[in-house]
Each structure stands twice: as structure tokens, then as C-alpha cells.
Scaffold this motif. Structure first.
Motif, mmCIF file in Angstrom:
data_model
loop_
_atom_site.group_PDB
_atom_site.id
_atom_site.type_symbol
_atom_site.label_atom_id
_atom_site.label_comp_id
_atom_site.label_asym_id
_atom_site.label_seq_id
_atom_site.Cartn_x
_atom_site.Cartn_y
_atom_site.Cartn_z
ATOM 1 N N LEU A 91 0.820 -1.210 0.000
ATOM 2 C CA LEU A 91 0.000 0.000 0.000
ATOM 3 C C LEU A 91 0.852 1.258 0.000
ATOM 4 O O LEU A 91 1.984 1.263 0.486
ATOM 5 N N GLU A 92 0.275 2.331 -0.504
ATOM 6 C CA GLU A 92 0.906 3.637 -0.401
ATOM 7 C C GLU A 92 0.910 4.053 1.066
ATOM 8 O O GLU A 92 -0.012 3.726 1.821
ATOM 9 N N PHE A 93 1.924 4.800 1.451
ATOM 10 C CA PHE A 93 2.105 5.147 2.849
ATOM 11 C C PHE A 93 0.923 5.934 3.418
ATOM 12 O O PHE A 93 0.416 5.598 4.495
ATOM 13 N N ALA A 94 0.482 6.978 2.742
ATOM 14 C CA ALA A 94 -0.539 7.874 3.312
ATOM 15 C C ALA A 94 -1.853 7.147 3.616
ATOM 16 O O ALA A 94 -2.353 7.253 4.744
ATOM 17 N N PRO A 95 -2.434 6.401 2.666
ATOM 18 C CA PRO A 95 -3.684 5.714 3.026
ATOM 19 C C PRO A 95 -3.481 4.606 4.058
ATOM 20 O O PRO A 95 -4.354 4.355 4.892
ATOM 21 N N SER A 96 -2.328 3.962 4.031
ATOM 22 C CA SER A 96 -2.047 2.935 5.024
ATOM 23 C C SER A 96 -1.923 3.566 6.406
ATOM 24 O O SER A 96 -2.467 3.048 7.393
ATOM 25 N N PHE A 97 -1.237 4.704 6.490
ATOM 26 C CA PHE A 97 -1.124 5.394 7.768
ATOM 27 C C PHE A 97 -2.493 5.877 8.249
ATOM 28 O O PHE A 97 -2.789 5.786 9.445
ATOM 29 N N SER A 98 -3.333 6.346 7.344
ATOM 30 C CA SER A 98 -4.687 6.782 7.736
ATOM 31 C C SER A 98 -5.468 5.626 8.349
ATOM 32 O O SER A 98 -6.163 5.806 9.353
ATOM 33 N N ALA A 99 -5.356 4.447 7.758
ATOM 34 C CA ALA A 99 -6.032 3.265 8.300
ATOM 35 C C ALA A 99 -5.469 2.912 9.676
ATOM 36 O O ALA A 99 -6.219 2.559 10.590
ATOM 37 N N PHE A 100 -4.159 3.007 9.832
ATOM 38 C CA PHE A 100 -3.506 2.746 11.115
ATOM 39 C C PHE A 100 -4.011 3.730 12.176
ATOM 40 O O PHE A 100 -4.368 3.336 13.289
ATOM 41 N N ALA A 101 -4.042 5.010 11.829
ATOM 42 C CA ALA A 101 -4.485 6.041 12.780
ATOM 43 C C ALA A 101 -5.949 5.842 13.156
ATOM 44 O O ALA A 101 -6.327 6.015 14.323
ATOM 45 N N LYS A 102 -6.790 5.459 12.192
ATOM 46 C CA LYS A 102 -8.209 5.212 12.473
ATOM 47 C C LYS A 102 -8.348 4.019 13.417
ATOM 48 O O LYS A 102 -9.109 4.067 14.391
ATOM 49 N N GLN A 103 -7.611 2.964 13.148
ATOM 50 C CA GLN A 103 -7.652 1.783 14.008
ATOM 51 C C GLN A 103 -7.202 2.134 15.423
ATOM 52 O O GLN A 103 -7.792 1.701 16.404
ATOM 53 N N ARG A 104 -6.173 2.974 15.543
ATOM 54 C CA ARG A 104 -5.678 3.361 16.850
ATOM 55 C C ARG A 104 -6.718 4.184 17.600
ATOM 56 O O ARG A 104 -6.916 4.007 18.799
ATOM 57 N N ALA A 105 -7.397 5.090 16.895
ATOM 58 C CA ALA A 105 -8.445 5.889 17.541
ATOM 59 C C ALA A 105 -9.545 4.976 18.080
ATOM 60 O O ALA A 105 -10.068 5.199 19.178
ATOM 61 N N GLU A 106 -9.889 3.940 17.329
ATOM 62 C CA GLU A 106 -10.915 2.990 17.774
ATOM 63 C C GLU A 106 -10.440 2.215 18.999
ATOM 64 O O GLU A 106 -11.215 1.998 19.939
ATOM 65 N N LEU A 107 -9.174 1.814 19.009
ATOM 66 C CA LEU A 107 -8.650 1.102 20.177
ATOM 67 C C LEU A 107 -8.652 2.015 21.402
ATOM 68 O O LEU A 107 -9.057 1.605 22.491
ATOM 69 N N LEU A 108 -8.224 3.247 21.233
ATOM 70 C CA LEU A 108 -8.218 4.190 22.356
ATOM 71 C C LEU A 108 -9.632 4.467 22.860
ATOM 72 O O LEU A 108 -9.842 4.598 24.070
ATOM 73 N N ALA A 109 -10.597 4.526 21.960
ATOM 74 C CA ALA A 109 -11.986 4.732 22.377
ATOM 75 C C ALA A 109 -12.484 3.548 23.210
ATOM 76 O O ALA A 109 -13.310 3.724 24.114
ATOM 77 N N LEU A 110 -11.978 2.371 22.941
ATOM 78 C CA LEU A 110 -12.317 1.194 23.738
ATOM 79 C C LEU A 110 -11.612 1.223 25.095
ATOM 80 O O LEU A 110 -12.220 0.904 26.122
ATOM 81 N N LEU A 111 -10.349 1.626 25.103
ATOM 82 C CA LEU A 111 -9.536 1.535 26.314
ATOM 83 C C LEU A 111 -9.738 2.675 27.302
ATOM 84 O O LEU A 111 -9.719 2.444 28.518
#
Length: 160
Positions: A91-111
Motif C-alpha cells: 500500500l501507499e504510505f498515506a492511506p495505510s497510515f490513515s487506516a492505522f491512525a483510524k484503528q488506533r483511535a478505535e482502540l483508544l476509544a475502547l480503552l
């Protein structure tokens, strides 16, 4: 490396700050700088991001299962094995990083709203020797400590 003692607050802070650090380190860099390793046999920043996404997939999933279920049992999968079933390295870096950041926000919202006692909820984990008890906090610490190492790795890659 993965078991450095961190408080719940430190875990949450690192899990929040590390994607921000990656964003700052990689902002405005050309594709070639992100996708090409600094030397033969080394990882590129994009390779490191793909690895971090794979770890976040596996360990984040385990954290969510431990929190959602009473004493779950699951077979652990090594993130290095998991990444082979993804397209993350391509994957291209920018969209892959966006997916990573979104996943992290979801994990933090859980924790973030978890009461302290929920962090000690555990699972029985199989697949790497004898079954072991692992807690939500252990997986979150592993994720935070492991990721910190790779944020420093990205800094060396893009700085060199």
C-alpha cells in the motif's frame, strides 16, 4: 522490550502519541523516501508501518476479545505470519497510515473508559508452547513498547 513496566496512563499516552510521532516524522516526505529502504536488506518506513499495522491488528483484536468476553481462549497468531495475508507492504504510505491512525483511535476509544479492574481481565492464549494467561494490560503494554521501538526505527530511516 515488550514487557517494560508502564502504568495504564503511560500505555494510553504512548498509544495516543506514537501515531502522532509517525505522522510528524513522515510529513511531507517524498514517496521514494517512504518506500525505499536506506540500504539493501533494511526496512523502509512503509515496511515498518506495515509491520506496525499487523501488530495492531493482532494485539488490538486480542485486547478487544479479552475485554468483551469472560475468560476467552484463543490461539495467538504471530503478526509476522498475519502480515502475509494482508496487502499492507504494497500500500501507499498515506492511506495505510490513515487506516492505522483510524484503528488506533478505535482502540483508544475502547480503552480510555475502562475501569482499572478491566485491564486485568485475562484470556488463555494457546499456540506458542503451553497455554498462558494474558491480560488486556499485557497486550496493551506490548503494543505500546513494541511500537515505541519502531517509531525510533522510522526516525532513523527518514533521518539518515
Amino acid at each position: 522490550m515488550y514487557d517494560q513496566p508502564l502504568t495504564i496512563g503511560q500505555v494510553l499516552m504512548q498509544l495516543e502519541e506514537q501515531p502522532e510521532a509517525i505522522a510528524a516524522l513522515t510529513a511531507g516526505l517524498a514517496r521514494a523516501r517512504l518506500h525505499h529502504p536506506p540500504n539493501r536488506g533494511a526496512w523502509s518506513a512503509n515496511d515498518v508501518l506495515a509491520h506496525l499495522r499487523s501488530c495492531a491488528d493482532m494485539w488490538g483484536k486480542y485486547i478487544a476479545m479479552i475485554i468483551a468476553e469472560d475468560q476467552p481462549t484463543f490461539r495467538a497468531m504471530n503478526p509476522t505470519t498475519w502480515i502475509k495475508s494482508t496487502n499492507y507492504p504494497d500500500l501507499e504510505f498515506a492511506p495505510s497510515f490513515s487506516a492505522f491512525a483510524k484503528q488506533r483511535a478505535e482502540l483508544l476509544a475502547l480503552l480510555r473508559p475502562l475501569p482499572e479492574e478491566a485491564w486485568s481481565r485475562s484470556a488463555t492464549v494457546t499456540g506458542a508452547g503451553r497455554p498462558r494467561k494474558r491480560t488486556a494490560l499485557e497486550y496493551a503494554r506490548w503494543l505500546a513498547n513494541h511500537e515505541r521501538t519502531h517509531v525510533n526505527h522510522i526516525a532513523r530511516i527518514v533521518g539518515g
